[in-house]
Design an enzyme around this catalytic site. Structure first.
Site, PDB file in Angstrom:
ATOM      1  N   ALA A  22       0.817  -1.223   0.000  1.00 21.63           N
ATOM      2  CA  ALA A  22       0.000   0.000   0.000  1.00 21.63           C
ATOM      3  C   ALA A  22       0.849   1.271   0.000  1.00 21.63           C
ATOM      4  O   ALA A  22       0.317   2.368  -0.079  1.00 21.63           O
ATOM      5  CB  ALA A  22      -0.921   0.002   1.220  1.00 21.63           C
ATOM      6  N   ASN A  23       2.169   1.118   0.092  1.00 25.01           N
ATOM      7  CA  ASN A  23       3.025   2.305   0.172  1.00 25.01           C
ATOM      8  C   ASN A  23       3.348   2.897  -1.189  1.00 25.01           C
ATOM      9  O   ASN A  23       4.025   3.923  -1.268  1.00 25.01           O
ATOM     10  CB  ASN A  23       4.333   1.959   0.894  1.00 25.01           C
ATOM     11  CG  ASN A  23       5.139   0.935   0.134  1.00 25.01           C
ATOM     12  OD1 ASN A  23       4.822  -0.256   0.194  1.00 25.01           O
ATOM     13  ND2 ASN A  23       6.145   1.362  -0.601  1.00 25.01           N
ATOM     14  N   GLY A  27      -1.449   0.348  -4.947  1.00 25.12           N
ATOM     15  CA  GLY A  27      -1.860   0.028  -3.575  1.00 25.12           C
ATOM     16  C   GLY A  27      -2.199   1.273  -2.768  1.00 25.12           C
ATOM     17  O   GLY A  27      -3.104   1.242  -1.920  1.00 25.12           O
ATOM     18  N   SER A 146      -2.856  -9.785 -13.634  1.00 29.99           N
ATOM     19  CA  SER A 146      -2.496  -8.935 -14.776  1.00 29.99           C
ATOM     20  C   SER A 146      -2.866  -9.666 -16.048  1.00 29.99           C
ATOM     21  O   SER A 146      -2.951 -10.903 -16.050  1.00 29.99           O
ATOM     22  CB  SER A 146      -0.984  -8.681 -14.763  1.00 29.99           C
ATOM     23  OG  SER A 146      -0.580  -8.070 -15.971  1.00 29.99           O
ATOM     24  N   TYR A 171       7.478 -13.175 -14.617  1.00 26.57           N
ATOM     25  CA  TYR A 171       6.405 -12.291 -14.130  1.00 26.57           C
ATOM     26  C   TYR A 171       5.046 -12.858 -14.554  1.00 26.57           C
ATOM     27  O   TYR A 171       4.119 -12.964 -13.738  1.00 26.57           O
ATOM     28  CB  TYR A 171       6.600 -10.877 -14.690  1.00 26.57           C
ATOM     29  CG  TYR A 171       5.529  -9.899 -14.263  1.00 26.57           C
ATOM     30  CD1 TYR A 171       5.404  -9.509 -12.935  1.00 26.57           C
ATOM     31  CD2 TYR A 171       4.627  -9.365 -15.193  1.00 26.57           C
ATOM     32  CE1 TYR A 171       4.413  -8.611 -12.544  1.00 26.57           C
ATOM     33  CE2 TYR A 171       3.636  -8.468 -14.807  1.00 26.57           C
ATOM     34  CZ  TYR A 171       3.535  -8.090 -13.479  1.00 26.57           C
ATOM     35  OH  TYR A 171       2.552  -7.207 -13.089  1.00 26.57           O
TER      36      TYR A 171
HETATM   37  N1  LIG Z   1       1.583  -1.088 -13.094  1.00 25.81           N
HETATM   38  C1  LIG Z   1       1.011  -1.872 -14.012  1.00 25.81           C
HETATM   39  O1  LIG Z   1       0.951  -1.545 -15.211  1.00 25.81           O
HETATM   40  C2  LIG Z   1       0.416  -3.183 -13.599  1.00 25.81           C
HETATM   41  C3  LIG Z   1      -0.286  -3.931 -14.561  1.00 25.81           C
HETATM   42  C4  LIG Z   1      -0.834  -5.145 -14.185  1.00 25.81           C
HETATM   43  C5  LIG Z   1      -0.713  -5.585 -12.872  1.00 25.81           C
HETATM   44  N2  LIG Z   1      -0.011  -4.851 -11.965  1.00 25.81           N
HETATM   45  C6  LIG Z   1       0.071  -5.364 -10.597  1.00 25.81           C
HETATM   46  O2  LIG Z   1      -0.307  -4.347  -9.697  1.00 25.81           O
HETATM   47  C7  LIG Z   1       0.238  -4.623  -8.400  1.00 25.81           C
HETATM   48  C8  LIG Z   1       0.792  -3.356  -7.786  1.00 25.81           C
HETATM   49  O3  LIG Z   1       1.951  -2.966  -8.515  1.00 25.81           O
HETATM   50  P1  LIG Z   1       2.229  -1.453  -8.905  1.00 25.81           P
HETATM   51  O4  LIG Z   1       2.026  -1.341 -10.367  1.00 25.81           O
HETATM   52  O5  LIG Z   1       1.493  -0.534  -8.019  1.00 25.81           O
HETATM   53  O6  LIG Z   1       3.816  -1.381  -8.673  1.00 25.81           O
HETATM   54  P2  LIG Z   1       4.691  -0.687  -7.538  1.00 25.81           P
HETATM   55  O7  LIG Z   1       4.454   0.776  -7.497  1.00 25.81           O
HETATM   56  O8  LIG Z   1       6.062  -1.173  -7.804  1.00 25.81           O
HETATM   57  O9  LIG Z   1       4.122  -1.294  -6.201  1.00 25.81           O
HETATM   58  C9  LIG Z   1       4.431  -2.597  -5.793  1.00 25.81           C
HETATM   59  C10 LIG Z   1       4.300  -2.681  -4.299  1.00 25.81           C
HETATM   60  O10 LIG Z   1       4.624  -4.017  -3.905  1.00 25.81           O
HETATM   61  C11 LIG Z   1       5.529  -3.916  -2.814  1.00 25.81           C
HETATM   62  N3  LIG Z   1       6.365  -5.091  -2.666  1.00 25.81           N
HETATM   63  C12 LIG Z   1       7.265  -5.608  -3.540  1.00 25.81           C
HETATM   64  N4  LIG Z   1       7.904  -6.657  -2.995  1.00 25.81           N
HETATM   65  C13 LIG Z   1       7.381  -6.808  -1.738  1.00 25.81           C
HETATM   66  C14 LIG Z   1       7.652  -7.687  -0.666  1.00 25.81           C
HETATM   67  N5  LIG Z   1       8.597  -8.627  -0.735  1.00 25.81           N
HETATM   68  N6  LIG Z   1       6.925  -7.554   0.465  1.00 25.81           N
HETATM   69  C15 LIG Z   1       5.986  -6.603   0.591  1.00 25.81           C
HETATM   70  N7  LIG Z   1       5.707  -5.717  -0.385  1.00 25.81           N
HETATM   71  C16 LIG Z   1       6.402  -5.820  -1.532  1.00 25.81           C
HETATM   72  C17 LIG Z   1       6.356  -2.691  -3.120  1.00 25.81           C
HETATM   73  O11 LIG Z   1       7.068  -2.273  -1.957  1.00 25.81           O
HETATM   74  P3  LIG Z   1       8.385  -1.340  -2.058  1.00 25.81           P
HETATM   75  O12 LIG Z   1       7.902   0.051  -2.300  1.00 25.81           O
HETATM   76  O13 LIG Z   1       9.050  -1.542  -0.744  1.00 25.81           O
HETATM   77  O14 LIG Z   1       9.193  -1.873  -3.218  1.00 25.81           O
HETATM   78  C18 LIG Z   1       5.270  -1.751  -3.541  1.00 25.81           C
HETATM   79  O15 LIG Z   1       4.597  -1.221  -2.429  1.00 25.81           O
HETATM   80  C19 LIG Z   1       1.268  -5.730  -8.620  1.00 25.81           C
HETATM   81  O16 LIG Z   1       0.727  -6.959  -8.189  1.00 25.81           O
HETATM   82  C20 LIG Z   1       1.460  -5.744 -10.133  1.00 25.81           C
HETATM   83  O17 LIG Z   1       1.847  -7.025 -10.613  1.00 25.81           O
HETATM   84  C21 LIG Z   1       0.550  -3.655 -12.294  1.00 25.81           C
END
Ligand SMILES: NC(=O)c1ccc[n+]([C@@H]2O[C@H](COP(=O)([O-])OP(=O)(O)OC[C@H]3O[C@@H](n4cnc5c(N)ncnc54)[C@H](OP(=O)(O)O)[C@@H]3O)[C@@H](O)[C@H]2O)c1
Length: 289
Positions: A22-23, A27, A146, A171
């Site tokens: 959520a940070n 999220g 995804s 992935y």
């Molecule tokens: N962005 C897209 O286009 C897209 C498309 C399809 C699906 N998604 C999915 O959306 C979800 C959210 O991703 P996002 O796009 O918002 O990317 P993001 O900004 O990189 O956020 C990912 C989050 O996951 C956390 N995380 C990673 N490894 C972790 C661990 N070991 N333990 C706890 N937290 C962890 C990260 O923490 P840190 O900040 O500490 O790294 C961050 O808070 C993911 O499941 C991703 O696969 C994204």
């Protein structure tokens, strides 16, 4: 689904939501909107610094809200157990955190990092929270997958991907596992007569850290939507009364059809059994008899 906006979210007073990751990215607005609608929100993040800063940001936007930080590293089974032990209620579990498109690494427990974090970590977390989810009326688990799940294949003889590691297909595999898990959880809950709804979401291509470090980097700010737009499918899946278990909500809140592999019950059952073996988390309350 047209016309639905975060303002359509019902009053969530008395409900507790956990949002992993959520940070950052998708999220963060997911947690913010749930808090704005009265839920007590646990910001589950691996970095205390980033997690506490997010709590403070959300509380600035939602004065008087109930928002807490919980330390959770999904790449470490011991951390997941510690986190789950500290939770006293959960009505909405948003399995959102994800890592993507990285070179080959391993979790603390020796699992390939993308599979270990995105799938096994959330599998273990959900299983450890299962008694609380089953005790909460109308509980929902939303797992963020995804459309990249379609690139994924699961070879049970090469789960650690020590052979032929490719960051995109790793992935895709983790996101396929997210969908298989969502659908199997729903089937098991139904068979056990449990009032638990398991749903998946696909945010759509969104400008977040996960893409900023990946091959989509040149598209950031050009074709990619905001994190707020990316949070809509998860928020809809978590709170709309129109959602049914096993659905897969995509961009513009359209229902998506998972790939053939994602809909395979045989594959889902095998993955479930392997995941239980690897994590030691067994979902006994909804186990097949
Ligand atoms: N962005 C897209 O286009 C897209 C498309 C399809 C699906 N998604 C999915 O959306 C979800 C959210 O991703 P996002 O796009 O918002 O990317 P993001 O900004 O990189 O956020 C990912 C989050 O996951 C956390 N995380 C990673 N490894 C972790 C661990 N070991 N333990 C706890 N937290 C962890 C990260 O923490 P840190 O900040 O500490 O790294 C961050 O808070 C993911 O499941 C991703 O696969 C994204």
């Amino acid at each position: 689904m047209t016309g639905w906006t975060p303002d359509s979210i019902p009053d969530l007073t008395g409900r507790t939501a956990i949002v992993t990751g959520a940070n950052s990215g998708i999220g963060r607005p997911t947690a913010l909107e749930l808090a704005r609608h009265g839920a007590r929100v646990i910001v589950a993040a691996r970095s205390p610094e980033k997690g506490e800063a997010t709590v403070a940001d959300i509380l600035r936007a939602v004065p008087g809200g109930q928002v807490e930080y919980g330390r959770l590293d999904l790449a470490d089974l011991a951390s997941i157990r510690r986190f789950a032990e500290g939770v006293d209620q959960v009505d909405l579990l948003i399995n959102n955190a994800g890592i993507g498109l990285i070179s080959r690494q391993e979790t603390k427990d020796g699992f390939e990092m993308q599979f270990g974090t995105n799938h096994l970590g959330h599998f273990a977390l959900t299983g450890l929270l299962l008694p609380l989810l089953l005790a909460a009326p109308g509980a929902r688990v939303v797992t963020v997958s995804s459309d990249a799940h379609a690139w994924g294949k699961i070879d049970f003889d090469n789960l650690d991907l020590k052979r032929g590691y490719r960051r995109m297909s790793s992935y895709g595999r983790s996101k396929l596992a997210n969908l298989l898990f969502t659908l199997e959880l729903q089937r098991r809950a139904e068979k056990a007569g449990a009032a638990l709804t398991s749903v998946a979401s696909h945010p759509g291509a969104t400008a977040t850290n996960i893409v900023k470090i990946g091959p989509l980097q040149p598209l950031v700010g050009v074709f990619l939507q905001s994190a707020e737009a990316g949070a809509m499918p998860s928020l809809y899946a978590a709170t709309s009364p129109d959602i049914h278990g096993g659905e897969f909500v995509g961009p513009k809140l359209k229902l998506l059809t998972p790939s053939d592999a994602a809909r395979s019950e045989e594959l889902a059952r095998r993955l479930w059994d392997v995941s239980a073996e690897l994590t030691g988390v067994r979902f006994e309350e909804i186990a097949y008899s």
